[in-house]
Design an enzyme around this catalytic site. Structure first.
Site, PDB file in Angstrom:
ATOM      1  CB  SER A 144      -0.825   0.029   1.275  1.00 59.16           C
ATOM      2  OG  SER A 144      -1.490   1.154   1.443  1.00 59.16           O
ATOM      3  CE1 TYR A 157      -4.542  -2.436   5.747  1.00 55.20           C
ATOM      4  CE2 TYR A 157      -3.766  -0.173   5.495  1.00 55.20           C
ATOM      5  CZ  TYR A 157      -4.234  -1.463   4.782  1.00 55.20           C
ATOM      6  OH  TYR A 157      -4.252  -1.357   3.492  1.00 55.20           O
ATOM      7  CE  LYS A 161      -1.756  -3.954   3.560  1.00 50.17           C
ATOM      8  NZ  LYS A 161      -2.191  -5.056   2.417  1.00 50.17           N
TER       9      LYS A 161
HETATM   10  N1  LIG Z   1      -8.701  -0.408  -0.825  1.00 55.64           N
HETATM   11  C1  LIG Z   1      -7.681   0.497  -0.598  1.00 55.64           C
HETATM   12  O1  LIG Z   1      -7.688   1.860  -0.717  1.00 55.64           O
HETATM   13  C2  LIG Z   1      -6.399  -0.210  -0.440  1.00 55.64           C
HETATM   14  C3  LIG Z   1      -6.300  -1.666  -0.317  1.00 55.64           C
HETATM   15  N2  LIG Z   1      -5.000  -2.167  -0.228  1.00 55.64           N
HETATM   16  C4  LIG Z   1      -4.702  -3.428  -0.167  1.00 55.64           C
HETATM   17  O2  LIG Z   1      -5.463  -4.268  -0.966  1.00 55.64           O
HETATM   18  C5  LIG Z   1      -6.069  -5.530  -0.358  1.00 55.64           C
HETATM   19  C6  LIG Z   1      -7.216  -5.697  -0.930  1.00 55.64           C
HETATM   20  O3  LIG Z   1      -7.942  -4.834  -0.374  1.00 55.64           O
HETATM   21  P1  LIG Z   1      -9.307  -4.462  -1.078  1.00 55.64           P
HETATM   22  O4  LIG Z   1      -9.770  -5.072  -2.361  1.00 55.64           O
HETATM   23  O5  LIG Z   1      -9.520  -2.809  -0.823  1.00 55.64           O
HETATM   24  O6  LIG Z   1     -10.391  -4.866   0.364  1.00 55.64           O
HETATM   25  P2  LIG Z   1     -11.819  -5.487   0.234  1.00 55.64           P
HETATM   26  O7  LIG Z   1     -12.233  -5.623   1.732  1.00 55.64           O
HETATM   27  O8  LIG Z   1     -12.740  -5.115  -0.822  1.00 55.64           O
HETATM   28  O9  LIG Z   1     -11.532  -7.054   0.023  1.00 55.64           O
HETATM   29  C7  LIG Z   1     -10.635  -8.080   0.613  1.00 55.64           C
HETATM   30  C8  LIG Z   1     -10.621  -9.367   0.306  1.00 55.64           C
HETATM   31  O10 LIG Z   1      -9.565 -10.143   1.313  1.00 55.64           O
HETATM   32  C9  LIG Z   1     -10.628 -11.220   1.761  1.00 55.64           C
HETATM   33  N3  LIG Z   1      -9.870 -11.784   3.137  1.00 55.64           N
HETATM   34  C10 LIG Z   1     -10.195 -10.859   4.318  1.00 55.64           C
HETATM   35  N4  LIG Z   1      -9.614 -11.344   5.114  1.00 55.64           N
HETATM   36  C11 LIG Z   1      -9.100 -12.669   4.743  1.00 55.64           C
HETATM   37  C12 LIG Z   1      -8.646 -13.665   5.296  1.00 55.64           C
HETATM   38  N5  LIG Z   1      -8.411 -13.610   6.614  1.00 55.64           N
HETATM   39  N6  LIG Z   1      -8.369 -14.788   4.785  1.00 55.64           N
HETATM   40  C13 LIG Z   1      -8.668 -14.806   3.193  1.00 55.64           C
HETATM   41  N7  LIG Z   1      -9.319 -13.829   2.632  1.00 55.64           N
HETATM   42  C14 LIG Z   1      -9.565 -12.862   3.382  1.00 55.64           C
HETATM   43  C15 LIG Z   1     -11.890 -10.786   1.606  1.00 55.64           C
HETATM   44  O11 LIG Z   1     -12.702 -12.119   1.509  1.00 55.64           O
HETATM   45  P3  LIG Z   1     -14.044 -12.299   2.143  1.00 55.64           P
HETATM   46  O12 LIG Z   1     -14.757 -11.096   1.648  1.00 55.64           O
HETATM   47  O13 LIG Z   1     -14.521 -13.361   1.621  1.00 55.64           O
HETATM   48  O14 LIG Z   1     -14.021 -12.140   3.648  1.00 55.64           O
HETATM   49  C16 LIG Z   1     -11.820 -10.098   0.336  1.00 55.64           C
HETATM   50  O15 LIG Z   1     -12.042 -11.047  -0.680  1.00 55.64           O
HETATM   51  C17 LIG Z   1      -5.762  -5.631   0.940  1.00 55.64           C
HETATM   52  O16 LIG Z   1      -4.634  -6.097   1.386  1.00 55.64           O
HETATM   53  C18 LIG Z   1      -5.598  -4.031   1.287  1.00 55.64           C
HETATM   54  O17 LIG Z   1      -4.743  -3.767   2.529  1.00 55.64           O
HETATM   55  C19 LIG Z   1      -3.935  -1.282  -0.274  1.00 55.64           C
HETATM   56  C20 LIG Z   1      -4.032   0.134  -0.327  1.00 55.64           C
HETATM   57  C21 LIG Z   1      -5.134   0.703  -0.649  1.00 55.64           C
HETATM   58  C1  LIG Z   2      -8.360   1.011   3.755  1.00 48.96           C
HETATM   59  C2  LIG Z   2      -7.833   2.540   3.425  1.00 48.96           C
HETATM   60  O1  LIG Z   2      -8.654   3.180   2.692  1.00 48.96           O
HETATM   61  C3  LIG Z   2      -6.959   2.488   2.319  1.00 48.96           C
HETATM   62  O2  LIG Z   2      -5.672   1.224   2.835  1.00 48.96           O
HETATM   63  C4  LIG Z   2      -4.603   1.663   2.108  1.00 48.96           C
HETATM   64  O3  LIG Z   2      -3.717   0.837   2.245  1.00 48.96           O
HETATM   65  C5  LIG Z   2      -4.600   2.909   1.641  1.00 48.96           C
HETATM   66  O4  LIG Z   2      -3.746   3.727   2.352  1.00 48.96           O
HETATM   67  C6  LIG Z   2      -5.853   3.571   2.219  1.00 48.96           C
HETATM   68  O5  LIG Z   2      -5.868   4.173   3.369  1.00 48.96           O
END
Ligand SMILES: NC(=O)C1=CN([C@@H]2O[C@H](COP(=O)(O)OP(=O)(O)OC[C@H]3O[C@@H](n4cnc5c(N)ncnc54)[C@H](OP(=O)(O)O)[C@@H]3O)[C@@H](O)[C@H]2O)C=CC1
Ligand SMILES: C[C@H](O)[C@@H]1OC(=O)[C@H](O)[C@@H]1O
Length: 254
Positions: A144, A157, A161
């Site tokens: 991230s 968190y 990352k």
């Molecule tokens: N959105 C953002 O702004 C940002 C996101 N990220 C990172 O991107 C990644 C994806 O996030 P995002 O798509 O936004 O999040 P979502 O909440 O939309 O999706 C998260 C996904 O991870 C799965 N998940 C959560 N916990 C577990 C677990 N214990 N075991 C297996 N699967 C799990 C969920 O499955 P289920 O729904 O079935 O529980 C879901 O498929 C994360 O690592 C997040 O930190 C990084 C930077 C920015």
């Molecule tokens: C969940 C937050 O919106 C998201 O997660 C990250 O890793 C980004 O920096 C945003 O803060």
């Protein structure tokens, strides 16, 4: 041009959000895809349908990435279905926003276990399979922008990352001799379930949008191209790197 023809890609946390977009993006580029998810079976089914629309094979396997056994099971079942693993996208993550001074121990420990420990076990299991296969591979950890900057309600968190990015740097050294590349993808603020409640606050959302020189927050599909690039042979000399995909938010000081 299809960049992942004939490859098997595995993606964790792909029932929704960034993981789902990357899984479907990989299929669009010719890959068969195995996905992991935790709870959302309907979302996983939608992801499978999105992969199959591109004429590729797909399987969904449920499991909590915090459990080391999930990683070995996931890789074994991907190999059983498709014969090999070429690309691991370790994406599953949680971000339960919370203030620092009263952070519950369980919230801190669960976030560490899912995001960092889960990423470690998944990348390690994929790497073991790739070494056994003997023809290299690509490992991508979804880190991230938060690996580089802080967040008041993300003290549990952001270290996960930064840790994932560091994991990719060390793994790049450990696995280079096997032709396995390890990189991290650093999304900025992407509109998904993870931040739906946080960004429901209109003022916060406007503030976050205002930080982005490209003028909008990201959508999951913005992550697919960069992930496919890192997965593909176009990135054959890229390892230990971090690809920031944030619409320019990080560099926007004033
Ligand atoms: N959105 C953002 O702004 C940002 C996101 N990220 C990172 O991107 C990644 C994806 O996030 P995002 O798509 O936004 O999040 P979502 O909440 O939309 O999706 C998260 C996904 O991870 C799965 N998940 C959560 N916990 C577990 C677990 N214990 N075991 C297996 N699967 C799990 C969920 O499955 P289920 O729904 O079935 O529980 C879901 O498929 C994360 O690592 C997040 O930190 C990084 C930077 C920015
Ligand atoms: C969940 C937050 O919106 C998201 O997660 C990250 O890793 C980004 O920096 C945003 O803060």
């Amino acid at each position: 041009m299809k960049l992942l023809e004939g490859k098997t890609v595995v993606v964790t946390g792909a029932s929704t959000g960034i993981g789902r977009a990357i899984a479907i993006g990989a299929a669009e580029h010719g890959a068969d895809v195995a996905i992991n998810y935790a709870r959302d079976s309907a979302g996983a089914e939608q992801c499978i349908a999105g992969i199959e629309v591109h004429g590729r094979r797909a399987i969904a396997i449920r499991g909590d990435v915090a459990d080391p056994a999930t990683a070995t099971d996931f890789i074994a079942r991907a190999v059983e279905a498709f014969g090999k693993v070429d690309v691991m996208v370790s994406n599953a993550g949680i971000c339960p926003f919370h203030s620092f001074l009263d952070m519950p121990v369980e919230t801190f420990e669960r976030t560490m276990r899912v995001n960092l420990h889960g990423g470690f076990y998944m990348c390690q299991a994929a790497a073991r399979q790739m070494v056994k296969q003997g023809h290299g591979g690509s490992i991508i950890a979804v880190s991230s922008i938060s690996a580089l900057v802080g967040g008041e309600y993300q003290t549990h968190y952001t270290p996960t990352k930064a840790g994932l990015h560091s994991l990719m740097q060390s793994a790049a050294i450990a696995l280079g001799r096997h032709g396995i590349r390890c990189n991290s993808l650093l999304p900025g603020t992407i509109l998904t379930e993870i931040n739906k409640d946080d960004l429901a606050d209109e003022a916060k959302r406007k503030y976050m949008e205002g930080r982005v020189p490209l003028g909008r927050l990201g959508v999951p599909e913005d992550m697919a191209g960069p992930a496919v690039f890192l997965a593909s042979d176009m990135a054959r000399y890229v390892t230990g790197a971090a690809l920031l995909v944030d619409g320019g938010a990080f560099v926007n000081l004033q």
